[in-house]
Design a protein around this motif. Sequence first.
Motif, PDB file in Angstrom:
ATOM      1  N   PRO A 121       0.803  -1.228   0.000  1.00  0.00           N
ATOM      2  CA  PRO A 121       0.000   0.000   0.000  1.00  0.00           C
ATOM      3  C   PRO A 121       0.838   1.281   0.000  1.00  0.00           C
ATOM      4  CG  PRO A 121      -0.167  -1.117   2.113  1.00  0.00           C
ATOM      5  CD  PRO A 121       0.482  -2.071   1.166  1.00  0.00           C
ATOM      6  N   GLU A 122       2.061   1.220   0.543  1.00  0.00           N
ATOM      7  CA  GLU A 122       2.929   2.397   0.472  1.00  0.00           C
ATOM      8  C   GLU A 122       3.304   2.692  -0.979  1.00  0.00           C
ATOM      9  OE1 GLU A 122       6.227   1.736   3.051  1.00  0.00           O
ATOM     10  OE2 GLU A 122       5.097   2.199   4.876  1.00  0.00           O
ATOM     11  N   GLY A 123       3.624   1.639  -1.752  1.00  0.00           N
ATOM     12  CA  GLY A 123       3.927   1.828  -3.163  1.00  0.00           C
ATOM     13  C   GLY A 123       2.743   2.377  -3.921  1.00  0.00           C
ATOM     14  N   LEU A 124       1.551   1.886  -3.583  1.00  0.00           N
ATOM     15  CA  LEU A 124       0.325   2.400  -4.204  1.00  0.00           C
ATOM     16  C   LEU A 124       0.141   3.875  -3.880  1.00  0.00           C
ATOM     17  CD1 LEU A 124      -3.117   0.625  -4.243  1.00  0.00           C
ATOM     18  CD2 LEU A 124      -2.960   3.031  -3.621  1.00  0.00           C
ATOM     19  N   ALA A 125       0.399   4.221  -2.610  1.00  0.00           N
ATOM     20  CA  ALA A 125       0.214   5.607  -2.178  1.00  0.00           C
ATOM     21  C   ALA A 125       1.156   6.556  -2.900  1.00  0.00           C
ATOM     22  CB  ALA A 125       0.425   5.715  -0.671  1.00  0.00           C
ATOM     23  N   VAL A 126       2.363   6.071  -3.222  1.00  0.00           N
ATOM     24  CA  VAL A 126       3.326   6.905  -3.943  1.00  0.00           C
ATOM     25  C   VAL A 126       2.936   7.038  -5.411  1.00  0.00           C
ATOM     26  CG1 VAL A 126       5.712   7.004  -4.783  1.00  0.00           C
ATOM     27  CG2 VAL A 126       5.253   6.420  -2.393  1.00  0.00           C
ATOM     28  N   ALA A 127       2.585   5.905  -6.025  1.00  0.00           N
ATOM     29  CA  ALA A 127       2.365   5.895  -7.471  1.00  0.00           C
ATOM     30  C   ALA A 127       1.057   6.550  -7.892  1.00  0.00           C
ATOM     31  CB  ALA A 127       2.415   4.452  -7.988  1.00  0.00           C
ATOM     32  N   ALA A 128      -0.014   6.347  -7.111  1.00  0.00           N
ATOM     33  CA  ALA A 128      -1.335   6.814  -7.536  1.00  0.00           C
ATOM     34  C   ALA A 128      -1.386   8.314  -7.814  1.00  0.00           C
ATOM     35  CB  ALA A 128      -2.392   6.408  -6.510  1.00  0.00           C
ATOM     36  N   PRO A 129      -0.934   9.176  -6.885  1.00  0.00           N
ATOM     37  CA  PRO A 129      -1.014  10.616  -7.188  1.00  0.00           C
ATOM     38  C   PRO A 129      -0.087  11.040  -8.322  1.00  0.00           C
ATOM     39  CG  PRO A 129       0.131  10.248  -5.102  1.00  0.00           C
ATOM     40  CD  PRO A 129      -0.454   8.940  -5.510  1.00  0.00           C
ATOM     41  N   ILE A 130       1.086  10.387  -8.449  1.00  0.00           N
ATOM     42  CA  ILE A 130       2.002  10.749  -9.534  1.00  0.00           C
ATOM     43  C   ILE A 130       1.419  10.346 -10.880  1.00  0.00           C
ATOM     44  CG2 ILE A 130       4.287  10.276 -10.528  1.00  0.00           C
ATOM     45  CD1 ILE A 130       5.367  10.095  -7.692  1.00  0.00           C
ATOM     46  N   TYR A 131       0.813   9.160 -10.942  1.00  0.00           N
ATOM     47  CA  TYR A 131       0.183   8.718 -12.193  1.00  0.00           C
ATOM     48  C   TYR A 131      -1.019   9.585 -12.533  1.00  0.00           C
ATOM     49  CZ  TYR A 131      -2.159   5.701 -15.570  1.00  0.00           C
ATOM     50  OH  TYR A 131      -2.780   5.210 -16.690  1.00  0.00           O
ATOM     51  N   ALA A 132      -1.802   9.931 -11.497  1.00  0.00           N
ATOM     52  CA  ALA A 132      -2.967  10.785 -11.735  1.00  0.00           C
ATOM     53  C   ALA A 132      -2.546  12.158 -12.239  1.00  0.00           C
ATOM     54  CB  ALA A 132      -3.782  10.924 -10.449  1.00  0.00           C
ATOM     55  N   ALA A 133      -1.406  12.649 -11.741  1.00  0.00           N
ATOM     56  CA  ALA A 133      -0.953  13.991 -12.109  1.00  0.00           C
ATOM     57  C   ALA A 133      -0.318  14.033 -13.491  1.00  0.00           C
ATOM     58  CB  ALA A 133       0.051  14.501 -11.067  1.00  0.00           C
ATOM     59  N   THR A 134       0.403  12.978 -13.862  1.00  0.00           N
ATOM     60  CA  THR A 134       1.185  13.017 -15.105  1.00  0.00           C
ATOM     61  C   THR A 134       0.661  12.096 -16.199  1.00  0.00           C
ATOM     62  OG1 THR A 134       2.706  11.248 -14.440  1.00  0.00           O
ATOM     63  CG2 THR A 134       3.249  13.484 -13.737  1.00  0.00           C
ATOM     64  N   GLY A 135      -0.102  11.074 -15.822  1.00  0.00           N
ATOM     65  CA  GLY A 135      -0.553  10.100 -16.806  1.00  0.00           C
ATOM     66  C   GLY A 135       0.546   9.142 -17.241  1.00  0.00           C
TER      67      GLY A 135
END
Length: 264
Positions: A158-172
């Motif tokens: 879940p820590e990896g998810l927490a890092v990746a989700a906002p970055i992916y949402a922001a940049t695609g």
Amino acid sequence: MTLAFVVALLAGLSTVVGGWLGTQRQLLRRDALAASLAFAAGLMITISVVEIAPVAVRSLAEVVGQRGALVWVGGALLLGALVVLGIDRAIPHDVNLADLEGEDAAAVDGRLLRSGILLAGVVTLHNLPEGLATFVATLQQPTGGIALAVAIAIHNVPEGLAVAAPIYAATGSRARALVWATLSGLAEPFGAIVGFLLLQTLLPEEWVVLSLALVAGMMLAVSFLELLPAARRYETHYSQSLVGFFLGAVVMALSLVLLAAPTS
């Protein structure tokens, strides 16, 4: 020593699994994004308040007494929060990321990107002592070290998810989100080697404990200043943030029970 390093490496790289989950498009719906951000906050707040701070106080109390331990740990928590505030101010709030990356500016949410990068930095710092704990435990008792690594891997997902989700949402960009999630996980084998070398030089244990408290303060600051406000910003119903926060707290609490199991 090779086995201990491999165990710490595999535990750290479980953030890649979470990173992959964080780049699934269904998580970019407003409700799912709000829940995942609140989930991350529940995760971070729980481990800071329930695990790191009490352990730091108990460890330092043996050296400086109960009152002194509370002062030192409280100071480390505050310093950690101030570090996050300083980093937050150092990151430009109104940068045209399209000019820097050659991307469509309309596709980039600068605030989400800042949240993801801040969280990646904090998770990286948090993983350093975890890597050391896994490494040392495996050196002393391979079975117990592997069990500890499995438990750490569970809450690294879940820590990896927490890092990746906002970055992916922001940049695609899946690649960019996965890179940040991977780097945060690689802190564990790095922390294992560096921490072990420091222990070899007889580094006082209280400094290690204070570094954990410092990271706890950083996690609390990121949660209250970045993650929870972002979750509220994206929710379509208040229950999404509440459920996400509750699930994050429960997952972390369960993983802490597993972490305690090898030493029981």
